[in-house]
Design a protein around this motif. Structure first.
Motif, PDB file in Angstrom:
ATOM      1  N   PHE A  87      34.730 -21.273 -18.803  1.00 11.23           N
ATOM      2  CA  PHE A  87      34.324 -21.835 -20.086  1.00 11.23           C
ATOM      3  C   PHE A  87      33.124 -22.754 -19.891  1.00 11.23           C
ATOM      4  CE2 PHE A  87      35.981 -26.193 -19.785  1.00 11.23           C
ATOM      5  CZ  PHE A  87      36.909 -26.073 -18.740  1.00 11.23           C
ATOM      6  N   SER A  88      32.525 -23.067 -21.008  1.00 13.44           N
ATOM      7  CA  SER A  88      31.387 -23.973 -20.929  1.00 13.44           C
ATOM      8  C   SER A  88      31.730 -25.233 -21.708  1.00 13.44           C
ATOM      9  CB  SER A  88      30.153 -23.302 -21.531  1.00 13.44           C
ATOM     10  OG  SER A  88      30.450 -22.911 -22.848  1.00 13.44           O
ATOM     11  N   THR A  89      31.088 -26.308 -21.338  1.00 11.87           N
ATOM     12  CA  THR A  89      31.397 -27.569 -22.010  1.00 11.87           C
ATOM     13  C   THR A  89      30.140 -28.409 -22.146  1.00 11.87           C
ATOM     14  OG1 THR A  89      32.658 -29.614 -21.882  1.00 11.87           O
ATOM     15  CG2 THR A  89      32.061 -28.608 -19.799  1.00 11.87           C
ATOM     16  N   GLN A  90      30.156 -29.236 -23.170  1.00 11.86           N
ATOM     17  CA  GLN A  90      29.017 -30.134 -23.331  1.00 11.86           C
ATOM     18  C   GLN A  90      29.239 -31.456 -22.620  1.00 11.86           C
ATOM     19  OE1 GLN A  90      28.815 -29.472 -27.710  1.00 11.86           O
ATOM     20  NE2 GLN A  90      26.628 -29.604 -27.300  1.00 11.86           N
ATOM     21  N   ALA A 129      27.487 -27.262 -19.394  1.00  8.12           N
ATOM     22  CA  ALA A 129      27.884 -27.068 -18.004  1.00  8.12           C
ATOM     23  C   ALA A 129      28.913 -25.950 -18.002  1.00  8.12           C
ATOM     24  CB  ALA A 129      28.493 -28.347 -17.457  1.00  8.12           C
ATOM     25  N   PHE A 130      28.946 -25.172 -16.940  1.00  8.86           N
ATOM     26  CA  PHE A 130      29.875 -24.040 -16.885  1.00  8.86           C
ATOM     27  C   PHE A 130      30.930 -24.284 -15.823  1.00  8.86           C
ATOM     28  CE2 PHE A 130      25.890 -22.569 -18.518  1.00  8.86           C
ATOM     29  CZ  PHE A 130      26.283 -21.871 -19.658  1.00  8.86           C
ATOM     30  N   ILE A 131      32.150 -23.924 -16.169  1.00 10.74           N
ATOM     31  CA  ILE A 131      33.234 -24.058 -15.196  1.00 10.74           C
ATOM     32  C   ILE A 131      33.921 -22.711 -15.111  1.00 10.74           C
ATOM     33  CG2 ILE A 131      35.344 -25.305 -14.590  1.00 10.74           C
ATOM     34  CD1 ILE A 131      34.346 -27.541 -16.464  1.00 10.74           C
ATOM     35  N   GLN A 132      34.081 -22.195 -13.921  1.00 12.01           N
ATOM     36  CA  GLN A 132      34.825 -20.952 -13.764  1.00 12.01           C
ATOM     37  C   GLN A 132      35.695 -21.083 -12.538  1.00 12.01           C
ATOM     38  OE1 GLN A 132      31.691 -18.072 -13.181  1.00 12.01           O
ATOM     39  NE2 GLN A 132      31.762 -18.367 -10.973  1.00 12.01           N
ATOM     40  N   GLY A 133      36.670 -20.207 -12.445  1.00 17.59           N
ATOM     41  CA  GLY A 133      37.536 -20.299 -11.272  1.00 17.59           C
ATOM     42  C   GLY A 133      38.786 -19.478 -11.405  1.00 17.59           C
TER      43      GLY A 133
END
Lengths: 284, 744
Positions: free
Chosen positions: B68-71, B30-34
């Motif tokens: 960043f991306s996370t599992q 999953a990707f998180i940006q901001g």
């Protein structure tokens, strides 16, 4: 230089990423709402964060680069999640704060409030670390390093606000005593004691003579030091000679000061503090 | 310091680019940006953004951006933290392959909940960042004679009426300031007691860890105080062994600090002996004293830390003093002999139970005195027992609750012969007094500290007190608020009702009134506070109406008919601190207008008049300057100016008997003023370290450098036809001594 840094960061970030997927098998507590995907990778991601942060912090110090120090601090903060390593994480956050504060203060008085905040934060993290019940094998090493750094942080706070000497002076002395009992030959413990002796006003038991003896002994111990674990601190060798030089400058012994600074650069040619700030003072 | 690595600006970019550059091929991620911003929408760099409970996260770049991306997938909390800001959280629902975009706002962590910060009109001593006066400031303030009370007298809101230690706050008299040590009330806080307090305070600055001095608007935890509170904390566990020996012209003292079991059990002891004979002789002041003031006191402090959170502290204090002085009263010219003995014992217990911090103490004050002059031979005695508990806990991260209660029981005995109508001639008429009675006050309070909006902190509370003699309940609601205007500047408001029961001696049936009600005041305060680096400024305006004040009454002896008000302005400027800056000092200016209903005696008659209160000091200015002269030699000066206090002139007299006594006829109350009070005090100290950790401090003080005879009052001839100014005991005088501290 930039390429080295770049390589370092790439390394760091890759490690971090690997970390995510492994961490679930590691010892830290996990958010129970999360579902995770299994994958095999390194075992100690928080340890890798600490090692990388440590390198970035050292680079930041050498390059006189606050941004790098803040970046390192943020990395250490992230590592706090791992309960098994949290004493070390607190230690490194505090170390970053201590370095940031010193850097800010070197830029002039206008940063005093900001620097004080970092020192306060450093003291709180170290105090937190002392409250941790550490079951790791290196519990003694952690305790000695934490006490020594906390003593230096108090010392710096005293140098900013002399009044604090009344309360923090004895505390600082007491911590050093504990650190010395735990690790009498830890060069950073000896260095902290010497910095303390140098910065503390005579009124609260400081002594420039004892400081110089301490810096010399620390220098000898650093030369012997062989780190066994990559997360253990290694800072201070080049810095010891910087302090020795400062102590000689205080006694108006410019030649001795210059050779101490040169020795510092011999150990760490990138030490920006010595290269750009201290050495020029004695070569003018 | 101009050298900045070329990478400075590139750091953030590198970090960001690399965050995106992470292989994102796997569907599992999953990707998180901001972006992370501050309240003013400015991007924040180097913020740690992290999924709570995991190691996954990123650092923001120069534009506050992160990615960043996370599992991890599902519901999770994203946390952003940066030093000096309050952390921010946001809950996310992560789906593999999706990108979540987040905007987080971090607010400056401006306010720390802490009484001294919420409350206005408060000055502190101790080891905190926010203190205004350290113990070292106390001992290095010229004219303060190493006395806490005298040092606080250099602060705004405290009027200078003489060279003693009495704390006259904002138009009130000295009894309106309540002195606390830990949770115990110090019933007799002054040495050589007088109507204006006393010459010194009984508590040594080195016994005190910290103090909070509030000149108004104080919170509900402090009861039975009309104007002001001085709350001191005793020292904690000694961390290292030390011995102190002090020898001065008028005093000798010995101090021990011993950690008996490291971090577990410690003891502190000091003993003092004061002998002013030599001081008076060297300064040629001995003429007035037949017995020069002398005394001794000792205190013991035992600290037992029985667990990481639990602590017992026992504090015991005992002091005796006596003096003899020639007094010229209109009715009698003779010698006043006085002696007192005071003791205070306090056992304090602190621990934490289920998130409640609990503090409980039991204390005992014991005081006996004897006063003799002509036909006066009076021995008051009082015994005060107090039990107090406070508990507090955090309700949320930004709200605190504090509750408490206290019982204070005083046994009084007043015995002796007292002259009638202030005629002290040994042959004149007296009345015999021998009365004893008990008085009990029970009080309870609550306080809540909370943040109703960002940048605002409020302390809201109320207390209720009951007194068995007056059989009255007093309810005191109080509120104070602080609004943080900028990082360094805040505005403060306070309002509250304050009650104080009359001194127990006033409840006696012979010369007092057993039915007295509590006296009441209302505090309204508005203030502005600015603090930056070594500079501090505080400006406050207040209005304080008084009701039910105790007043002489022709039939009842005393009544609650008194009323009045005080309004004023206090300004405080401070720069530097004694050890870290070469120059340090402060300036305090107070402007005051205070009126009260008062009694005017015209022969045997009495009338009531609205007039300036006895301590209506219009202008009060104090300047304190200290400087490191060379190396370890420091010097300082204190300059004081105060408008003379109002007095009631005596315009005539009527004879009362054929023995030649007169009763005074007073002019209008407070219609005259004494000449202004002016004093300059100087002090030099020199520090000599020796051995590894030892030191000697030599000090030399010259008080009243300008040799001014400040007028304290007037003494009248027997028929009140002539008057003589009575001036301060000390003209220009010298004091010196040395303190040795050994840290083995």
């Amino acid at each position: 230089m930039q390429y080295i840094l770049l390589a370092l960061i790439v390394f760091l970030i890759i490690l971090t990423k690997f970390g995510c997927s492994v961490a679930r098998e590691s010892t830290y507590e996990q958010n129970s709402d999360l579902t995770s995907v299994e994958s095999g990778a390194p075992v100690q991601p928080a340890a890798d964060l600490l090692t990388s942060g440590k390198n970035i912090l050292q680079q930041g110090i050498n390059e006189n680069n606050l941004d790098a120090m803040y970046a390192a601090r943020a990395i250490f903060e992230r590592a706090l999640t791992d309960k098994n390593l949290s004493a070390w994480s607190h230690y490194y956050i505090a170390l970053a704060d201590y370095r940031i504060a010193n850097n800010l203060l070197a830029q002039g008085k206008k940063n005093k409030d900001r620097a004080s905040k970092h020192l306060k934060e450093a003291a709180e993290h170290l105090e937190e670390a002392t409250r941790k019940d550490i079951t790791r094998e290196d519990a003694k090493t952690i305790a000695a390093e934490v006490y020594a750094l906390l003593s230096s942080v108090y010392g710096r706070q005293i140098s900013l606000s002399g009044i604090k000497g009344m309360f923090l002076g004895p505390k600082s002395g007491n911590l050093l005593k504990k650190a010395e009992q735990l690790a009498p030959n830890n060069p950073r413990v000896v260095l902290s004691a010497a910095i303390g002796a140098f910065n503390t006003p005579k009124m609260w038991g400081g002594s420039k003579e004892r400081a110089i003896e301490g810096f010399q002994r620390a220098a000898y111990l650093f030369a012997q030091e062989k780190p066994t674990d990559p997360i253990h601190p290694i800072w201070g060798h080049s810095e010891t000679y910087a302090w020795l030089g400062i102590a000689y400058m205080d006694r108006d012994e410019e030649d001795s000061a210059r050779s101490a600074f040169e020795k510092a650069l011999e150990i760490d040619p990138d030490n920006g503090w010595v290269k750009y700030e201290l050495l020029p003072k004695v070569t003018e | 310091m101009k050298h900045i690595s070329p990478s400075t600006t590139q750091w953030a970019k590198i970090l960001l680019l690399l965050s995106f550059a992470i292989p994102a091929s796997a569907q599992d991620y999953a990707f998180i940006q901001g972006q992370v911003l501050d309240e003013t929408d400015r991007p924040l760099a180097y913020v740690n953004v992290q999924i709570t409970g995991t190691l996954d996260g990123a650092i923001t770049d120069r534009d506050g951006r992160f990615a960043f991306s996370t599992q991890y997938t599902g519901k999770c909390d994203l946390n952003a933290s940066f030093i000096g800001y309050e952390p921010a959280q946001q809950t996310l629902h992560l789906t593999p392959g999706d990108t979540s975009t987040v905007r987080l706002i971090l607010r400056l962590a401006l306010i720390q909940l802490d009484e001294t910060i919420v409350t206005g009109s408060t000055y502190t001593t101790g080891e905190d960042e926010t203190v205004t006066l350290s113990p070292l400031d106390v001992v290095t303030t010229p004219g303060a004679s190493a006395d806490i009370f005298r040092a606080f007298k250099t602060f705004p809101g405290v009027a200078t009426v003489d060279d003693g230690a009495g704390l006259f706050v904002r138009g009130g008299d000295v009894s309106e300031t309540v002195i606390l040590l830990g949770q115990a009330t110090v019933v007799h806080p002054y040495k050589y007691e007088s109507p204006t307090g006393g010459v010194f305070g009984t508590i040594s600055p080195f016994m005190v860890q910290g103090a909070v001095f509030s000149t108004g608007g104080f919170p509900a935890r402090y009861g039975n105080a009309l104007s002001s509170v001085l709350s001191m904390e005793t020292q904690n566990m000694p961390v290292q062994k030390s011995y102190t020996l002090n020898l001065g012209l008028a005093a000798g003292s010995l101090g021990l600090n011993l950690p008996l079991i490291s971090d577990k059990l410690g003891v502190r002891f000091t003993g003092n002996l004061s002998f002013t004979d030599l001081l008076f002789r060297i300064n040629h002041h001995s003429s007035a004293f037949t017995t020069t003031p002398r005394g001794h006191d000792g205190n013991l402090n035992l600290i037992y830390q029985y667990s990481p959170t639990g602590r017992l502290k026992f504090f015991s204090f005992n002091a005796s003093d006596r003096l003899g002085v020639r007094v010229t009263e209109p009715s009698f010219d003779g010698i006043y002999q006085g002696s007192t003995n005071s003791a205070l014992h306090n056992l304090e217990w602190t621990d934490i139970f289920a998130n409640w911090i609990m503090e409980t103490s039991a204390s005992l004050n014991h005081h006996t005195a004897r006063k003799q002059l002509g036909n006066l031979d009076f021995s008051p005695r009082d015994l005060t027992f107090k039990l107090r508990t406070d508990i507090e806990r955090a309700l949320t991260s930004s709200a605190f609750l504090r509750l408490g209660g206290e019982i204070e029981h005083t046994d009084n005995r007043l015995a002796g012969s007292i002259p009638q109508g202030d005629i002290f001639d040994p042959q004149a008429e007296i009345f015999e007094l021998d009365t004893s009675y008990g008085a009990r006050r029970v009080g309870t309070y609550f306080e809540i500290d909370f943040e109703p909006a960002h940048r605002i902190v409020v302390n809201l509370g109320a207390r209720a007190d009951h007194h068995n003699l007056s059989d009255q309940f007093a309810i005191d609601p109080r509120v104070s608020a602080r609004y943080q205007i900028t990082k360094h500047t805040d505005a403060r408001l306070a309002w509250g009702i304050y009650h104080q029961f009359p001194d127990p001696s006033k409840y006696n049936a012979t010369s007092g009134n057993p039915r007295l009600r509590p006296q009441r005041a209302q505090h309204r305060i508005i203030g502005l506070h600015h603090e930056r680096d070594q500079f501090m400024m505080r400006l406050e305006a207040y209005h304080k109406p008084y009701y039910n004040l105790v007043l002489d009454h022709p039939d009842l002896n005393l009544s609650n008919d008194g009323k009045g008000h005080a309004s004023g302005l206090d300004l405080f400027l401070k720069r530097g601190d004694f050890l870290s800056t070469r120059f340090s000092g402060w300036m305090a200016y107070s402007l005051l207008k205070s009126h009260r209903l008062q009694v005017r005696h015209t022969g045997s008659e009495m009338h009531y008049e609205e007039a300036p209160s006895p301590y209506d000091i219009t202008h009060n200015l104090t300047l304190v300057a200290k400087m490191r002269l060379i190396d370890d030699l420091s010097g300082g000066l204190t300059v004081k100016y105060a408008t003379g206090r109002p007095i009631t002139p005596i315009v005539g007299a009527i004879p009362v008997s054929d023995q030649g006594y007169y009763l005074p006829i007073e002019g209008r109350v407070g219609s005259e003023r004494l000449p202004s009070f002016q004093q300059v005090d100087g002090q030099l100290s020199y520090l000599l370290p020796f051995g590894a950790n030892h030191q000697i401090v030599f000090y030399l003080a010259i008080n009243n450098l300008i040799n001014r005879a400040n007028v304290l009052n007037y003494d009248y001839s027997i028929d009140y036809s002539q008057r003589q100014p009575r001036t301060t005991t000390f003209r220009r005088s010298i004091y010196f001594g040395a303190t040795v501290t050994l840290n083995p």
